[in-house]
Write a protein that holds these residues in place. Structure first.
Motif, PDB file in Angstrom:
ATOM      1  N   THR A 235     -25.420  19.660 -88.179  1.00 38.91           N
ATOM      2  CA  THR A 235     -24.361  18.809 -87.641  1.00 38.91           C
ATOM      3  C   THR A 235     -23.832  17.888 -88.727  1.00 38.91           C
ATOM      4  O   THR A 235     -22.624  17.647 -88.805  1.00 38.91           O
ATOM      5  CB  THR A 235     -24.889  17.937 -86.485  1.00 38.91           C
ATOM      6  OG1 THR A 235     -26.141  18.405 -86.057  1.00 38.91           O
ATOM      7  CG2 THR A 235     -23.915  17.929 -85.343  1.00 38.91           C
TER       8      THR A 235
ATOM      9  N   TRP B 266     -14.297  24.721 -80.771  1.00 37.04           N
ATOM     10  CA  TRP B 266     -15.003  23.454 -80.573  1.00 37.04           C
ATOM     11  C   TRP B 266     -14.245  22.304 -81.182  1.00 37.04           C
ATOM     12  O   TRP B 266     -13.719  22.433 -82.274  1.00 37.04           O
ATOM     13  CB  TRP B 266     -16.363  23.456 -81.281  1.00 37.04           C
ATOM     14  CG  TRP B 266     -17.249  24.564 -80.901  1.00 37.04           C
ATOM     15  CD1 TRP B 266     -17.645  25.602 -81.688  1.00 37.04           C
ATOM     16  CD2 TRP B 266     -17.885  24.756 -79.642  1.00 37.04           C
ATOM     17  NE1 TRP B 266     -18.467  26.425 -80.974  1.00 37.04           N
ATOM     18  CE2 TRP B 266     -18.629  25.934 -79.740  1.00 37.04           C
ATOM     19  CE3 TRP B 266     -17.883  24.045 -78.465  1.00 37.04           C
ATOM     20  CZ2 TRP B 266     -19.369  26.419 -78.682  1.00 37.04           C
ATOM     21  CZ3 TRP B 266     -18.620  24.535 -77.416  1.00 37.04           C
ATOM     22  CH2 TRP B 266     -19.353  25.695 -77.530  1.00 37.04           C
TER      23      TRP B 266
ATOM     24  N   GLU C 144     -20.250  28.517 -74.067  1.00 40.89           N
ATOM     25  CA  GLU C 144     -20.009  29.629 -74.982  1.00 40.89           C
ATOM     26  C   GLU C 144     -20.533  30.944 -74.415  1.00 40.89           C
ATOM     27  O   GLU C 144     -19.868  31.976 -74.468  1.00 40.89           O
ATOM     28  CB  GLU C 144     -20.673  29.355 -76.334  1.00 40.89           C
ATOM     29  CG  GLU C 144     -20.351  30.433 -77.340  1.00 40.89           C
ATOM     30  CD  GLU C 144     -20.968  30.148 -78.693  1.00 40.89           C
ATOM     31  OE1 GLU C 144     -22.079  29.610 -78.750  1.00 40.89           O
ATOM     32  OE2 GLU C 144     -20.320  30.482 -79.702  1.00 40.89           O
TER      33      GLU C 144
ATOM     34  N   LEU D 266     -21.325  16.305 -81.076  1.00 43.26           N
ATOM     35  CA  LEU D 266     -22.175  17.500 -81.153  1.00 43.26           C
ATOM     36  C   LEU D 266     -23.570  17.175 -81.662  1.00 43.26           C
ATOM     37  O   LEU D 266     -24.457  18.015 -81.625  1.00 43.26           O
ATOM     38  CB  LEU D 266     -21.534  18.562 -82.041  1.00 43.26           C
ATOM     39  CG  LEU D 266     -20.572  19.495 -81.310  1.00 43.26           C
ATOM     40  CD1 LEU D 266     -20.064  20.573 -82.239  1.00 43.26           C
ATOM     41  CD2 LEU D 266     -21.257  20.130 -80.099  1.00 43.26           C
ATOM     42  N   ALA D 267     -23.790  15.945 -82.141  1.00 45.62           N
ATOM     43  CA  ALA D 267     -25.121  15.602 -82.623  1.00 45.62           C
ATOM     44  C   ALA D 267     -26.032  15.240 -81.461  1.00 45.62           C
ATOM     45  O   ALA D 267     -27.240  15.167 -81.604  1.00 45.62           O
ATOM     46  CB  ALA D 267     -25.043  14.442 -83.609  1.00 45.62           C
TER      47      ALA D 267
ATOM     48  N   ASP E 284     -27.000  26.716 -86.606  1.00 45.19           N
ATOM     49  CA  ASP E 284     -27.444  26.136 -85.347  1.00 45.19           C
ATOM     50  C   ASP E 284     -26.942  24.708 -85.243  1.00 45.19           C
ATOM     51  O   ASP E 284     -27.367  23.838 -85.973  1.00 45.19           O
ATOM     52  CB  ASP E 284     -28.979  26.150 -85.331  1.00 45.19           C
ATOM     53  CG  ASP E 284     -29.519  25.429 -84.122  1.00 45.19           C
ATOM     54  OD1 ASP E 284     -28.748  25.201 -83.183  1.00 45.19           O
ATOM     55  OD2 ASP E 284     -30.723  25.092 -84.126  1.00 45.19           O
ATOM     56  N   LEU E 285     -26.051  24.481 -84.312  1.00 41.08           N
ATOM     57  CA  LEU E 285     -25.492  23.136 -84.206  1.00 41.08           C
ATOM     58  C   LEU E 285     -26.450  22.163 -83.537  1.00 41.08           C
ATOM     59  O   LEU E 285     -26.211  20.966 -83.512  1.00 41.08           O
ATOM     60  CB  LEU E 285     -24.162  23.166 -83.446  1.00 41.08           C
ATOM     61  CG  LEU E 285     -22.944  23.429 -84.317  1.00 41.08           C
ATOM     62  CD1 LEU E 285     -21.674  23.344 -83.499  1.00 41.08           C
ATOM     63  CD2 LEU E 285     -22.877  22.454 -85.485  1.00 41.08           C
ATOM     64  N   ALA E 286     -27.557  22.660 -82.972  1.00 41.77           N
ATOM     65  CA  ALA E 286     -28.506  21.747 -82.335  1.00 41.77           C
ATOM     66  C   ALA E 286     -29.400  21.098 -83.381  1.00 41.77           C
ATOM     67  O   ALA E 286     -30.094  20.134 -83.101  1.00 41.77           O
ATOM     68  CB  ALA E 286     -29.339  22.488 -81.299  1.00 41.77           C
TER      69      ALA E 286
ATOM     70  N   PRO F 162     -27.954  16.310 -78.385  1.00 40.01           N
ATOM     71  CA  PRO F 162     -28.395  17.605 -77.855  1.00 40.01           C
ATOM     72  C   PRO F 162     -27.887  17.857 -76.444  1.00 40.01           C
ATOM     73  O   PRO F 162     -27.776  19.012 -76.036  1.00 40.01           O
ATOM     74  CB  PRO F 162     -29.921  17.508 -77.873  1.00 40.01           C
ATOM     75  CG  PRO F 162     -30.274  16.248 -78.540  1.00 40.01           C
ATOM     76  CD  PRO F 162     -29.048  15.460 -78.821  1.00 40.01           C
TER      77      PRO F 162
ATOM     78  N   ARG G  23     -23.329  25.247 -75.355  1.00 38.93           N
ATOM     79  CA  ARG G  23     -23.903  26.595 -75.390  1.00 38.93           C
ATOM     80  C   ARG G  23     -23.726  27.313 -74.067  1.00 38.93           C
ATOM     81  O   ARG G  23     -23.454  28.508 -74.026  1.00 38.93           O
ATOM     82  CB  ARG G  23     -25.383  26.518 -75.695  1.00 38.93           C
ATOM     83  CG  ARG G  23     -25.642  26.227 -77.140  1.00 38.93           C
ATOM     84  CD  ARG G  23     -27.121  26.079 -77.318  1.00 38.93           C
ATOM     85  NE  ARG G  23     -27.488  26.066 -78.703  1.00 38.93           N
ATOM     86  CZ  ARG G  23     -28.726  25.866 -79.110  1.00 38.93           C
ATOM     87  NH1 ARG G  23     -29.677  25.665 -78.214  1.00 38.93           N
ATOM     88  NH2 ARG G  23     -29.011  25.867 -80.385  1.00 38.93           N
TER      89      ARG G  23
ATOM     90  N   THR H 209     -24.675  19.624 -77.026  1.00 35.29           N
ATOM     91  CA  THR H 209     -24.896  20.949 -77.610  1.00 35.29           C
ATOM     92  C   THR H 209     -25.272  21.947 -76.541  1.00 35.29           C
ATOM     93  O   THR H 209     -24.837  23.091 -76.565  1.00 35.29           O
ATOM     94  CB  THR H 209     -26.036  20.908 -78.647  1.00 35.29           C
ATOM     95  OG1 THR H 209     -26.247  19.576 -79.057  1.00 35.29           O
ATOM     96  CG2 THR H 209     -25.713  21.752 -79.820  1.00 35.29           C
TER      97      THR H 209
ATOM     98  N   THR I   2     -21.326  29.260 -84.567  1.00 32.86           N
ATOM     99  CA  THR I   2     -22.761  29.248 -84.834  1.00 32.86           C
ATOM    100  C   THR I   2     -23.282  30.667 -84.744  1.00 32.86           C
ATOM    101  O   THR I   2     -22.934  31.417 -83.842  1.00 32.86           O
ATOM    102  CB  THR I   2     -23.532  28.405 -83.805  1.00 32.86           C
ATOM    103  OG1 THR I   2     -23.228  28.890 -82.501  1.00 32.86           O
ATOM    104  CG2 THR I   2     -23.145  26.962 -83.890  1.00 32.86           C
TER     105      THR I   2
END
Lengths: 325, 325
Positions: free
Chosen positions: A76, B95, B83, B70-71, A69-71, B73, B80, B76, A97
């Motif tokens: 990360t 990515w 994706e 990507l850190a 989970d990249l969230a 949210p 998503r 992210t 992911t």
DNA sequence: CCCGTTCCGTGAATCGTTTCAAGGTCCCTA
DNA sequence: TAGGGACCTTGAAACGATTCACGGAACGGG
């Protein structure tokens, strides 16, 4: 549409082999020729076709990184550690992911295998030994990160979560907190189970009773708030709470503070991970730090070295801040 | 090492063309043959070599998504949304993160172009018109998301940040807060500047004075805490604070609460983004919601449709929670 | 029985790059 | 001046999948 090496060659008046040499072994090409070729490349806006290169060379210069989970800032950071190490080695990363779903994990693995990655770093979800064996048979080293899967023959880089759970629990007992609760997620992944087991073991060794366990369906601040609400509803609060990770701990602390409970005076809270948010929470979080970037870096090194059967276990570290002190 | 279509063909006693047909046009192959080929594929653990396929077909079935961080949210969620839309269309995502560095952005673009992506979704950092033109000339549609770059001819999907800033400011003035501060990051990216401009315009139109602006070097909770400290040090607090995003707002609220300031009674705080954390902050955050997943989804659709010169602007929405009510 | 159709399967050409044996220059030395 | 390196460059053969024009077989209708 897209210029090929052949057109570059024609424009520069050399053969395709020479253009390839300019690209891959520039020192073997005479200065004058090289300049001419580079000029042609620039004028045509030539970009190397990686598909053709990978086809010819048999494998690409990419590594697959498949995390849950990249969230989650934990992943990360692992991912960043991996990326830094890879770029240093001239590789690029393909991120995927799995969102915790074995089905999506399978799809990602298919994708990465088709792409011809030359290695794979995975936080496994439903991965089975057969699939890993096939990957290895196809020449793709697999490295597990954060958790292992029993009976699967692949390298791994993990953190000693049992020790981490123990650190957290011992810290709370050292503070004189004996009426504890443990907040975790359901279903519990192996790392979470290990953290809880470590804490439990420390407590029983010290002759304490097992802590009350509360499970929420996610590892989020919202889940933490709900867990804290449940504790508040019980009427009688514990004096120390161990959380499965920092995101949950943040939710727990927020809800407690909102309810007028003093942290750490009334209830001490310990998190796990030491994500960036932990230090800037309302009450800065005491937590167990995982060397996340190291996890990523070491996993990368193992994958690139195509190591066999190595299992690296890193040590967690207690970080004392205000929420439990 | 890795079985090729040729070996599958030999094992199944058919020609390579037939295996390819089974893979790509199964309905054109007789039942019995298909079964035989599929069995061979399974026994050999055959995996299609995407490099060869992409080489032959001229372009892959992947889209590049290049975001800043990507850190965060916010990204992210955009990612998503993209994706999900891509998978639905049979595409996969590559990515990349630029980390706000034009240099790294360039490297990522090189990588994605070499990989032969069939489209590109970017939050641009230092991207210039020439590079975008080259991408388009190479048949790669480019869609900007979250922000545009002046003078660059590419589709874009953005949120009306001026309107968003205005919403936030008007909400605070409607609550009777007139002594405001604005906390932002330095250097200010266009979206941040627009939010501030929108707020400023709303205030001056209402005959109010411009808010005090405080800039920190990042968009993190830690930066928010520092900003709040600076405000506290001034001795006299504003009665409303507009934040450039939720991460900063969370830091601001945390620091205020810690200092014993009552939110929202003493100081009302408004964030921006409505990330998941906003709702579970110590004081649930009033904020301006961006339709993040829609951003990703629409950007994807534009890229896949290879649209020309379309600029979609989505509307933000005020979400009132406790921190300003 | 012949012809036309439909249904399947074949095999060679092709995509763009890398690699490598072979050949060509040029210069130095004997 | 011949011989031998050192240094550059060449051209063709791969890599593995897709595509497509072609051909064989089976079948039905006249």
């Amino acid at each position: 549409m897209r210029a090929s090496i052949r057109e570059v060659a024609r424009r520069a008046g050399v053969s395709v082999g020479t253009v390839s040499n300019v690209l891959n072994r520039p020192e073997q090409v005479a200065e004058a020729t090289r300049v001419r070729v580079l000029a042609a490349i620039d004028e045509l806006g030539f970009v190397r076709n990686e598909a053709a290169r990978a086809l010819r060379k048999g494998s690409g210069r990419t590594l697959g990184v498949l995390v849950e989970d990249l969230a989650n800032p934990y992943f990360t950071d692992v991912a960043r550690g991996a990326e830094a190490a890879l770029n240093a080695g001239g590789f690029d990363v393909l991120w995927c992911t799995s969102d915790g779903s074995p089905e999506k994990e399978r799809r990602c693995l298919d994708f990465l295998e088709e792409q011809g990655v030359s290695g794979l770093i995975v936080t496994p979800v439903g991965l089975d030994a057969r699939r890993v064996a096939r990957l290895r048979a196809h020449g793709i080293p697999v490295v597990f990160v954060d958790r292992r899967i029993a009976g699967v023959n692949a390298c791994s880089v993990t953190v000693d979560h049992v020790a981490g759970g123990r650190l957290a629990a011992e810290h709370l007992t050292a503070l004189g907190r004996h009426d504890l609760a443990f907040v975790t997620a359901e279903p519990e992944t192996p790392p979470l189970r290990q953290r809880r087991a470590g804490a439990l073991r420390a407590l029983t060794q010290a002759g304490r009773t097992a802590p009350l366990t509360i499970a929420e369906p996610a590892l989020s601040p919202a889940a933490g708030r709900r867990a804290a609400q449940r504790l508040l509803d019980f009427g009688t609060l514990p004096d120390g709470i161990l959380c499965a990770n920092d995101l949950i701990a943040i939710g727990v602390v927020n809800e407690l503070v909102r309810a007028g409970v003093k942290v750490p005076q009334d209830v001490a809270v310990v998190g796990y991970d030491d994500i960036e948010l932990a230090a800037s929470a309302v009450v800065p979080l005491t937590t167990v730090r995982q060397p996340r970037r190291d996890l990523g870096r070491i996993a990368t090194e193992l994958a690139l070295a195509d190591a066999e059967g190595r299992h690296i276990v890193l040590a967690p570290e207690l970080v004392v801040r205000e929420s439990a002190s």
